[in-house]
Motif scaffolding. Structure first.
Motif, PDB file in Angstrom:
ATOM      1  N   LEU A 282      40.857  74.532  35.761  1.00  0.00           N
ATOM      2  CA  LEU A 282      40.559  75.187  37.774  1.00  0.00           C
ATOM      3  C   LEU A 282      41.000  76.091  37.676  1.00  0.00           C
ATOM      4  CD1 LEU A 282      38.990  72.713  39.386  1.00  0.00           C
ATOM      5  CD2 LEU A 282      41.210  72.381  40.031  1.00  0.00           C
ATOM      6  N   PHE A 332      45.875  69.847  28.483  1.00  0.00           N
ATOM      7  CA  PHE A 332      45.199  70.113  29.985  1.00  0.00           C
ATOM      8  C   PHE A 332      45.430  69.656  30.909  1.00  0.00           C
ATOM      9  CE2 PHE A 332      42.627  69.525  26.529  1.00  0.00           C
ATOM     10  CZ  PHE A 332      41.917  71.292  26.206  1.00  0.00           C
ATOM     11  N   ILE A 333      46.414  70.474  32.278  1.00  0.00           N
ATOM     12  CA  ILE A 333      46.910  70.387  33.135  1.00  0.00           C
ATOM     13  C   ILE A 333      45.625  70.327  34.707  1.00  0.00           C
ATOM     14  CG2 ILE A 333      49.354  71.027  32.436  1.00  0.00           C
ATOM     15  CD1 ILE A 333      48.562  72.964  34.396  1.00  0.00           C
ATOM     16  N   ASP A 334      45.636  69.223  35.232  1.00  0.00           N
ATOM     17  CA  ASP A 334      45.129  69.328  36.828  1.00  0.00           C
ATOM     18  C   ASP A 334      46.069  69.632  37.656  1.00  0.00           C
ATOM     19  OD1 ASP A 334      44.117  68.173  38.676  1.00  0.00           O
ATOM     20  OD2 ASP A 334      43.422  66.726  38.271  1.00  0.00           O
ATOM     21  N   ALA A 335      45.480  71.098  37.804  1.00  0.00           N
ATOM     22  CA  ALA A 335      46.407  71.589  39.163  1.00  0.00           C
ATOM     23  C   ALA A 335      46.699  70.909  40.465  1.00  0.00           C
ATOM     24  CB  ALA A 335      46.166  73.305  39.678  1.00  0.00           C
ATOM     25  N   GLU A 336      45.665  70.164  40.773  1.00  0.00           N
ATOM     26  CA  GLU A 336      45.594  69.744  42.268  1.00  0.00           C
ATOM     27  C   GLU A 336      46.940  68.771  41.398  1.00  0.00           C
ATOM     28  OE1 GLU A 336      42.359  68.782  42.687  1.00  0.00           O
ATOM     29  OE2 GLU A 336      41.676  70.812  43.970  1.00  0.00           O
ATOM     30  N   ARG A 337      47.039  68.086  40.392  1.00  0.00           N
ATOM     31  CA  ARG A 337      47.979  66.352  40.112  1.00  0.00           C
ATOM     32  C   ARG A 337      49.468  67.094  40.098  1.00  0.00           C
ATOM     33  NH1 ARG A 337      44.475  61.098  39.149  1.00  0.00           N
ATOM     34  NH2 ARG A 337      43.247  61.212  40.875  1.00  0.00           N
ATOM     35  N   GLN A 340      53.092  67.166  36.473  1.00  0.00           N
ATOM     36  CA  GLN A 340      52.599  66.509  35.552  1.00  0.00           C
ATOM     37  C   GLN A 340      53.781  66.752  34.113  1.00  0.00           C
ATOM     38  OE1 GLN A 340      49.152  68.672  34.964  1.00  0.00           O
ATOM     39  NE2 GLN A 340      47.943  66.334  35.889  1.00  0.00           N
TER      40      GLN A 340
ATOM     41  N   MET B  25      33.697  73.270  43.616  1.00  0.00           N
ATOM     42  CA  MET B  25      33.581  73.868  42.422  1.00  0.00           C
ATOM     43  C   MET B  25      32.833  73.271  41.500  1.00  0.00           C
ATOM     44  SD  MET B  25      37.226  75.761  42.037  1.00  0.00           S
ATOM     45  CE  MET B  25      36.967  76.009  40.333  1.00  0.00           C
ATOM     46  N   HIS B  83      42.357  63.407  31.914  1.00  0.00           N
ATOM     47  CA  HIS B  83      41.099  65.340  32.051  1.00  0.00           C
ATOM     48  C   HIS B  83      39.840  65.111  32.193  1.00  0.00           C
ATOM     49  CE1 HIS B  83      44.917  67.102  33.314  1.00  0.00           C
ATOM     50  NE2 HIS B  83      45.300  66.191  32.465  1.00  0.00           N
TER      51      HIS B  83
END
Lengths: 452, 429
Positions: A282, A332-337, A340, B25, B83
């Motif tokens: 993201l 993979f990180i979810d920047a909105e969660r 983590q 996005m 993901h």
């Protein structure tokens, strides 16, 4: 305290019954559970911090045609109550799921077969799926909710032991459980749990005969130290006299070291040095997070107070550091969660898994009902040298974590247990569990001493 | 966590439930079959992880599929399934109506639309089916003579159609012999290029064209412009209008030409003006009329008046001056009346009557010839009365005859000038 009438390794199966799960059928309404205590020639079950459910099997020898007359159709509940030498009594309910190795006796007037059973929670687990989202909760809270909703069914299994102990986890998260069995869902959350207190975040979810537990390797060490049972390995102790009976109950019947070091596995796993690469699609970020066990070893709780930091400086430089990082973990990180914590979990956990099992032994003891997987046990082992001394071996003695325990109750009702134990490759100061504060200097001192 | 999942992807199929990505996005919230439940109570749409699109067209400005679309993708973290990434949409034919209270349905009941049940996801315009439910049916509906009939004749699979959920349509039609481009707004405004290259622009609302720099229009054939309302054309600089042929201007109302500067009208041939009434006024300066040849002023049934309010009237001719009329001729002046000729003066009439209260002075430079009979000179008072009786009443107060001079101000033919800027160069003329 054991009673004088009990032999060493005594175990009595007080109750062992089979009953039908479905009692609504007319012919079963009046049918009482059938006792099979006298049919059990051999009973064993295993609990392990790597196993989420209790499993076992028993060898049946009977001449009543139970398989066809009862009959056993794969829906039977197995209830057992047994007592050990120390008069610790345990009652449990299992589900019989398999019949195997059916064979007639020599005179064809009886038959042998094996019944395999699991905890009723395992049956519930196999028949249910979690497809649910949990919003803004800690992993501990999510596990509690899943356990209560999916693994407890007091209507169908009123005799099941549904106790659970869950260590705190840090950080609230929002997670959608992706169609997993309840235990798999809990393991999924266990794997993703972060502990700010126990830095390795090496959580395990497992079932013992006592209860379910979800806790870190480090917390097991902390909790188990105080009441650790103490065992000595002294082949000279014989169990054939009344005077040595109690001593025999705390003496190891056998001792075998199954692993001491595995440098290849150490390199391959990235236990010493690794890199967690965070990919944030993201925000288009690619972040390297190098990790070194050397820099973090003092943050962990170890089985022994003094530990030896592995390898010489030269070896580390030549084979762990010189040619780059041998193990890289991409996440993979979810920047909105938030929370983590992948970087804080993965590398320390891998190190912890390797170094806390660098030394493993298998010991056999007389069985007892008050030790469980995940407990700490203290061993006293003398040096295996030609010249006998009264000093204990530095690396083998001390505190060990019980990774698994297999109980076996023989036909003559002798209860023996085989334990798989693990610990750091310690120098052998068995005075207690280390703390972060006093270990820093000791590690440094030990390292320099070792290098010298 | 994804360290193993990346090499063991978990593929999924699912339904888009939300495309309102707060980051704008293009991400989607997708409920995946066999991974997520159909219960929005157990897994509310807002708890689904955002799926990042993988855009095969390499165009970041891709069009996210609308809610209710079936999509295909994978989870980067494998079985952990936290993901998701989405690869594309899968067309189908909806056979049920959406139920937004259940999972695997759009949040709002928009996809499929009621009319779209049992219709493939491929647009009707692309399929060439049920065209009566498309915009083509409304095109040319007003039977306006200017708007051509729609050239739509699409055949599957040649017409590439993009239709948005509100009804905007973009067609690129490659149907053999019916190639078209059509861009249409849901309100009916459209731009269409037909198979012969004919282009139609229809605007159902107001139309505005702004060219920041120079503009050119070349029409190689004939052109026709019809404006059904009031039209204003304003040129903020010079304007040149060149007509190689004949120019005809038909004005059914008044024609008002207001010019701040001069008006210069040049004609290579006759300059003809014809109107029921013509009035020209030079309200500040002279009115000059120059011709190379004759000037003819002719009044068919009325009079011709020449009137100088404060000045005099002069007429010069290099040759003769002729005044002929069928009635009487009157010269009346309050001043002296002078007749002077460098040559002879001939006065011819049935009778010449000289009446004066003063003397009649004859001062010839040479001899007086009288062909008739001279009578006795009598006193003027007695003679004049008898002459007046013969001539009738004097007409000195009847001039001009039947003419009232219109001395209204300049505003009679134009807007009222600003009193402070009465000169015609002023703005507003």
């Amino acid at each position: 305290m054991a009673k004088d009438r009990f032999d060493v390794g005594f175990c009595d199966i007080k109750v062992a019954t089979l009953s039908h799960y479905d009692k609504t059928a007319k012919e079963r309404q009046s049918q009482q559970p059938i006792s099979i205590a006298n049919f059990i020639s051999d009973l064993s079950f295993t609990e392990s911090i790597n196993g989420s459910a209790l499993m076992g099997q028993m060898k049946i020898l009977e001449a009543t045609g139970l398989l066809d007359n009862f009959p056993i159709i794969g829906e039977e509940l197995f209830n057992i109550t047994y007592i050990d030498f120390f008069e610790n009594e345990i009652s449990q309910e299992f589900f019989v799921y398999n019949v195997s190795d059916v064979a007639p006796g020599e005179q064809q007037n009886y038959m042998y077969y094996t019944l395999k059973f699991v905890s009723t929670h395992h049956l519930l687990d196999m028949s249910r799926k979690v497809q649910k989202s949990y919003q803004d909760k800690t992993n501990k809270e999510m596990i509690e909710l899943i356990f209560d909703e999916y693994l407890i069914d007091e209507t169908r299994f009123p005799n099941s032991n549904n106790e659970i102990e869950i260590e705190d986890t840090d950080g609230v998260q929002t997670i959608v459980i992706p169609s997993l069995n309840p235990i798999a869902a809990i393991n999924f959350l266990t794997r993703r749990s972060y502990s700010a207190t126990n830095k390795s975040s090496n959580y395990y979810f497992y079932q013992t005969r006592e209860k379910f537990k979800m806790k870190t390797h480090e917390q097991m060490i902390k909790d188990g130290r105080e009441n650790a049972k103490e065992y000595t390995y002294d082949p000279a102790v014989h169990a054939d006299t009344v005077s040595t009976r109690d001593k025999s109950m705390t003496n190891m019947l056998s001792f075998k070291m199954t692993n001491r070091l595995n440098t290849m596995r150490e390199i391959a796993s990235g236990a010493m040095i690794s890199d967690v690469v965070e990919v944030d699609i993201l925000n288009k970020q690619f972040i390297f997070n190098p990790y070194s066990y050397k820099d973090n070893v003092q943050d962990f709780t170890h089985t022994d107070k003094t530990i030896r930091f592995p390898h010489t400086e030269k070896f580390r430089q030549d084979f762990f550091e010189a040619d780059g990082i041998p193990k890289s973990h991409m996440v993979f990180i979810d920047a909105e969660r938030p929370n983590q914590n992948y970087t804080k979990i993965i590398a320390p956990k891998i190190s912890n898994i390797y170094y806390h099992s660098e030394l493993t032994v298998e010991v056999e003891i007389y069985g007892r009902n008050d030790i469980f997987a995940g407990d700490i046990i203290k061993l006293n082992i003398f040096n295996f040298e030609e010249i006998q001394t009264t000093e204990f071996n530095g690396s083998l003695s001390g505190y060990w974590l019980i990774n698994s325990i297999s109980h076996n109750i023989s036909v003559d009702r002798v209860h023996k247990s085989t334990l798989i134990l693990s610990k750091d490759l310690a120098l052998g100061d068995s005075s207690g569990v280390s703390t972060v504060a006093d270990m820093t200097t000791e590690v440094a001192d030990t390292t320099s001493e070792f290098e010298g | 966590m994804a360290e193993n999942g990346f090499r063991n992807l978990l593929w999924f199929m699912g339904v888009v439930e939300d495309r309102r990505d707060p980051r704008k996005m293009g991400r989607l919230r997708i409920r995946c079959f066999d991974i997520h439940p159909d219960s929005k109570e157990d897994v509310p749409t807002e708890t689904l992880p955002w799926a990042i699109p993988v855009i095969g067209s390499y165009d970041f400005n891709y069009k996210p599929p609308i809610e209710g679309s079936w999509v295909f993708g994978f989870f980067l973290d494998g079985d952990d399934a936290q993901h998701p990434m989405v690869l594309g949409v899968m067309p189908g034919m909806p056979t049920t109506f959406p139920n937004s209270t259940q999972g695997f349905n759009a949040k709002a009941d928009i996809n499929p639309k009621p009319d779209d049940a049992y219709n493939p996801d491929v647009n009707r315009l692309a399929r060439g089916e049920e065209i009566d439910k498309t915009h083509v049916a409304t095109q040319h509906a007003t039977k306006d003579s200017v708007e051509p009939r729609p050239p739509y004749n699409a055949q599957y699979p040649y017409n590439k159609v993009q239709e948005t959920e509100s009804g905007h349509v973009f067609e690129m039609d490659d149907t053999p012999a019916s190639e078209r481009i059509n861009i249409r707004h849901r309100k009916g405004t459209y731009f269409e290029v037909g198979p012969t290259g004919t282009q139609t622009n229809k605007i159902v609302g107001d139309g505005v064209t702004i060219i920041e720099r120079n503009g050119k229009v070349l029409i190689k054939g004939a052109s026709e412009v019809t404006i059904r309302g009031k039209s204003n054309i304003k040129v903020e600089s010079d304007c040149n209008l060149t007509v190689d042929g004949t120019m005809t201007t038909n004005v059914h109302g008044d024609y008002r030409l207001n010019v701040g500067g001069g008006i210069y009208m040049n004609s290579g041939d006759i300059f003809s003006q014809k109107s029921s009434s013509i009035r020209q006024e030079a309200y500040l300066d002279s009115y000059n009329l120059f011709t190379r040849q004759h000037i003819v002023s002719q009044s068919e049934v009325g009079n011709i008046h020449v009137y100088a309010n404060t000045g005099f009237i002069s007429a010069y001719a290099n040759t003769d001056v002729r005044i002929e009329n069928g009635g009487n001729t009157y010269f009346n002046t309050t001043g002296q009346y002078n007749i002077k000729s460098a040559n002879n003066i001939a006065i011819e009439g049935a009778k010449i009557d000289l009446n004066t209260s003063g003397a009649v002075e004859v001062d010839p430079g040479y001899t007086i010839y009288v062909k008739g009979t001279l009578t006795d000179f009598v006193s003027p008072s007695g003679k004049r009365d008898s002459l007046r009786t013969g001539l009738g009443k004097p007409i000195e107060n009847d001039f001009p005859i039947d003419f009232t001079y219109d001395d209204t101000s300049y505003s009679s033919i134009a807007d009222e000038p600003d009193p402070e800027h009465a000169h015609p160069d002023a703005e507003g003329i």
